[in-house]
Design a protein around this motif. Structure first.
Motif, PDB file in Angstrom:
ATOM      1  N   VAL A  45       0.824  -1.160   0.379  1.00 61.61           N
ATOM      2  CA  VAL A  45       0.190  -0.043  -0.274  1.00 61.61           C
ATOM      3  C   VAL A  45       0.875   1.425  -0.264  1.00 61.61           C
ATOM      4  O   VAL A  45       0.011   2.460  -0.396  1.00 61.61           O
ATOM      5  N   SER A  46       2.182   0.956   0.356  1.00 61.70           N
ATOM      6  CA  SER A  46       2.551   2.597   0.428  1.00 61.70           C
ATOM      7  C   SER A  46       3.764   2.182  -0.733  1.00 61.70           C
ATOM      8  O   SER A  46       4.080   3.675  -0.933  1.00 61.70           O
ATOM      9  N   LYS A  47       3.029   1.843  -2.065  1.00 67.52           N
ATOM     10  CA  LYS A  47       3.883   2.062  -3.407  1.00 67.52           C
ATOM     11  C   LYS A  47       3.226   3.341  -4.488  1.00 67.52           C
ATOM     12  O   LYS A  47       2.305   3.420  -4.785  1.00 67.52           O
ATOM     13  N   ARG A  48       3.753   4.452  -4.439  1.00 69.12           N
ATOM     14  CA  ARG A  48       3.784   5.311  -4.281  1.00 69.12           C
ATOM     15  C   ARG A  48       4.555   6.066  -5.154  1.00 69.12           C
ATOM     16  O   ARG A  48       6.153   6.100  -4.838  1.00 69.12           O
ATOM     17  N   SER A  49       4.121   7.805  -6.163  1.00 63.20           N
ATOM     18  CA  SER A  49       5.094   8.525  -5.949  1.00 63.20           C
ATOM     19  C   SER A  49       6.402   8.578  -5.406  1.00 63.20           C
ATOM     20  O   SER A  49       5.568   9.187  -3.963  1.00 63.20           O
ATOM     21  N   GLY A  50       7.223   9.558  -5.567  1.00 62.37           N
ATOM     22  CA  GLY A  50       8.036   9.593  -4.318  1.00 62.37           C
ATOM     23  C   GLY A  50       8.264   8.346  -3.231  1.00 62.37           C
ATOM     24  O   GLY A  50       8.892   7.534  -3.643  1.00 62.37           O
ATOM     25  N   MET A  51       8.926   9.209  -2.389  1.00 64.86           N
ATOM     26  CA  MET A  51       9.262   8.121  -0.774  1.00 64.86           C
ATOM     27  C   MET A  51       8.723   7.054  -0.728  1.00 64.86           C
ATOM     28  O   MET A  51       6.671   7.460   0.355  1.00 64.86           O
ATOM     29  N   PRO A  52       8.216   5.875  -0.325  1.00 61.23           N
ATOM     30  CA  PRO A  52       7.085   4.665  -0.130  1.00 61.23           C
ATOM     31  C   PRO A  52       6.917   5.440   1.806  1.00 61.23           C
ATOM     32  O   PRO A  52       7.843   5.852   1.998  1.00 61.23           O
ATOM     33  N   ILE A  78       3.324   4.461   4.724  1.00 59.67           N
ATOM     34  CA  ILE A  78       2.263   4.033   4.613  1.00 59.67           C
ATOM     35  C   ILE A  78       1.191   4.881   4.801  1.00 59.67           C
ATOM     36  O   ILE A  78       2.117   5.434   6.430  1.00 59.67           O
ATOM     37  N   ASN A  79       0.163   5.489   5.033  1.00 57.42           N
ATOM     38  CA  ASN A  79      -0.387   6.744   5.935  1.00 57.42           C
ATOM     39  C   ASN A  79      -1.801   5.565   6.180  1.00 57.42           C
ATOM     40  O   ASN A  79      -1.901   4.869   6.772  1.00 57.42           O
ATOM     41  N   ARG A  80      -2.238   7.062   7.654  1.00 56.29           N
ATOM     42  CA  ARG A  80      -3.034   6.335   8.557  1.00 56.29           C
ATOM     43  C   ARG A  80      -4.154   5.656   7.765  1.00 56.29           C
ATOM     44  O   ARG A  80      -4.786   4.253   8.183  1.00 56.29           O
ATOM     45  N   ASP A  81      -4.972   5.899   6.811  1.00 56.91           N
ATOM     46  CA  ASP A  81      -6.625   5.531   6.650  1.00 56.91           C
ATOM     47  C   ASP A  81      -6.056   3.822   6.024  1.00 56.91           C
ATOM     48  O   ASP A  81      -6.477   3.236   6.436  1.00 56.91           O
ATOM     49  N   GLU A  82      -4.654   3.612   5.386  1.00 57.56           N
ATOM     50  CA  GLU A  82      -4.218   2.079   5.102  1.00 57.56           C
ATOM     51  C   GLU A  82      -3.946   2.408   6.071  1.00 57.56           C
ATOM     52  O   GLU A  82      -4.309   0.173   5.919  1.00 57.56           O
ATOM     53  N   LEU A  83      -3.184   1.886   7.105  1.00 58.66           N
ATOM     54  CA  LEU A  83      -3.541   1.138   8.775  1.00 58.66           C
ATOM     55  C   LEU A  83      -4.664   0.642   9.522  1.00 58.66           C
ATOM     56  O   LEU A  83      -5.157  -0.016   9.122  1.00 58.66           O
ATOM     57  N   ASN A  84      -5.761   1.805   8.937  1.00 60.82           N
ATOM     58  CA  ASN A  84      -6.353   2.079   9.694  1.00 60.82           C
ATOM     59  C   ASN A  84      -7.505   0.481   8.789  1.00 60.82           C
ATOM     60  O   ASN A  84      -9.035   0.236   9.583  1.00 60.82           O
ATOM     61  N   ALA A  85      -6.889   0.089   7.387  1.00 63.56           N
ATOM     62  CA  ALA A  85      -8.043  -0.515   6.723  1.00 63.56           C
ATOM     63  C   ALA A  85      -7.567  -1.964   6.730  1.00 63.56           C
ATOM     64  O   ALA A  85      -8.086  -3.307   6.192  1.00 63.56           O
ATOM     65  N   TYR A  86      -6.008  -1.992   7.229  1.00 60.85           N
ATOM     66  CA  TYR A  86      -6.162  -3.242   7.699  1.00 60.85           C
ATOM     67  C   TYR A  86      -6.314  -4.122   8.667  1.00 60.85           C
ATOM     68  O   TYR A  86      -6.414  -3.906   9.467  1.00 60.85           O
ATOM     69  N   ALA A  87      -6.544  -5.601   8.582  1.00 51.93           N
ATOM     70  CA  ALA A  87      -7.087  -6.656   9.069  1.00 51.93           C
ATOM     71  C   ALA A  87      -6.136  -7.660   9.756  1.00 51.93           C
ATOM     72  O   ALA A  87      -5.551  -8.229   8.771  1.00 51.93           O
ATOM     73  N   PHE A  88      -6.267  -8.448  10.938  1.00 54.05           N
ATOM     74  CA  PHE A  88      -6.028  -9.831  11.079  1.00 54.05           C
ATOM     75  C   PHE A  88      -6.474 -10.067  11.829  1.00 54.05           C
ATOM     76  O   PHE A  88      -8.017 -10.198  12.666  1.00 54.05           O
TER      77      PHE A  88
END
Length: 411
Positions: free
Chosen positions: A338-345, A347-357
């Motif tokens: 989810v951190s693969k994007r242009s510029g520096m990789p 992981i933002n808060r929304d991406e973390l909050n979407a994670y399930a375990f």
């Protein structure tokens, strides 16, 4: 150069005798063809001495032609003339011969010279200073120590009995360093194995390895309902936090959670921009370049950079289990993807909050978390022991061989 060392074993008092290295070593030149002689191709590094080439390298060199290779027989010493001034020396302590580049120099110690003593001295700071003094070549970066040059270098040597005592001492020291390093590597492999098997695999609800007494499926949890991501940012220039450590991702060893020795206090860092506060039992995670695996379990109060998150478990998720979760391969793969994007990789808060375990009961969570932290503790103990032994070796290398102007003492 003085004729006796600073540190010496009891019972030895005589001056060391001057020798030229040509009286100590005999050059060898046994050419081999690894393609025909079924002999492994090895290399030489400053850090590790003789080192096995990878299988891939061995396959690739087979297509080359007209390469010369030398045999390094058991008991032989090999060095790289071009990197001798850096200490590129190795000793074949194995029971088999290996092949090295034909550019290397191979040699053997003559009678009445202890091989382990010789091998130790060849990498000492005193020896390296001599190589630099006698090296030939107009440019420093191209200076070489070929065998004819090595042969004329004058060195003070003790009698054979004292050589063997010194050689045995360093042999035992090297053996201890190797044992602690091997133990450390074994425990790291154990941790890797347990992380893979103490958490359920994909599409499964229970792990392969479980503590006795625990049954039932693990339950799925959403990060947003299970973890608080701190927003407590403070002003480090206020003076209130001066004596606290500032631990940023650059102070953390990748994938181990170990804090490096380069940590300084907030005051020493002279920080001016806002920093996140963490407390004991908080989990700190580097959000920039998650592929580097920067995280730690806090044992003290401190500040971390804005490039990190501070996590607290909630709604039945314990801190130690949370720290285990971020070390799993599933979380790692998710954070990198989810951190693969242009510029520096990142992981933002929304991406973390979407994670399930998946998570078990709090009691089982603590068992898992405590177990993995105990493994980390064992790794750290062996690393510290290994580092202490290396420091001891460094000191003895500087003091068990003669140097000019030293006071003598008995060991």
């Amino acid at each position: 150069m003085g004729n006796t060392p600073n540190v010496r074993f009891k019972g030895f008092t005589e001056d060391w005798e001057q020798r030229k290295l040509g009286d100590v070593f005999e050059q060898t030149s046994n050419l081999v063809n690894p393609k025909e002689d079924e002999i492994e191709l090895w290399s030489l590094t400053v850090e590790d001495g003789l080192t096995k080439k990878s299988d891939r390298y061995n396959r690739e060199f087979l297509v080359k032609k007209d390469d010369n290779f030398k045999e390094v027989r058991p008991g032989d010493i090999v060095y790289n003339p071009m990197n001798m001034t850096l200490g590129a020396v190795g000793y074949n302590g194995m029971t088999k011969s290996v092949a090295v580049s034909g550019y290397y120099t191979t040699m053997i110690a003559k009678e009445n010279y202890d091989t382990y003593y010789i091998n130790t001295w060849l990498k000492s700071s005193q020896a390296i200073r001599l190589y630099r003094t006698y090296a030939t070549g107009s440019l420093i970066e191209k200076q070489r120590v070929q065998f004819p040059t090595l042969s004329i270098i004058p060195v003070a040597f003790p009698k054979y009995e004292e050589q063997t005592m010194i050689g045995r001492y360093f042999s035992n020291l090297d053996h201890l360093i190797t044992l602690h390093q091997q133990k450390c590597d074994e425990i790291k492999e154990l941790k890797k194995y347990m992380l893979q098997n103490m958490f359920p695999q994909k599409d499964e609800k229970v792990p392969k390895i479980r503590f006795a007494g625990f049954t039932g499926d693990w339950e799925q949890r959403k990060w947003m309902n299970s973890v608080d991501i701190s927003t407590e940012m403070v002003d480090p220039a206020s003076g209130e936090y001066d004596d606290m450590p500032h631990i940023a991702p650059g102070n953390i060893e990748s994938f181990t959670g170990r804090i490096l020795d380069n940590v300084r206090t907030v005051k020493e860092e002279q920080l001016i921009s806002g920093k996140f506060r963490f407390r004991p039992d908080d989990v700190v995670y580097g959000k920039i370049n998650p592929q580097l695996g920067k995280y730690f379990y806090a044992s003290v109060d401190g500040l971390t950079s804005a490039d990190a998150y501070v996590f607290k478990g909630k709604n039945g998720i314990t801190q130690k289990f949370l720290f285990s979760v971020i070390q799993t391969s599933d979380f790692f793969k998710y954070s990198v993807s989810v951190s693969k994007r242009s510029g520096m990789p990142k992981i933002n808060r929304d991406e973390l909050n979407a994670y399930a375990f998946l998570a078990p009961s709090e009691e089982e969570q603590d068992k898992i978390g405590n177990f993995l932290l105990e493994i980390d503790h064992l790794i750290t103990l062996h690393q510290q022991k290994c580092a202490a032994l290396k420091e001891s070796k460094k000191y003895m290398l500087q003091n068990m061989f003669p140097q000019k102007g030293e006071n003598k003492c008995q060991n």
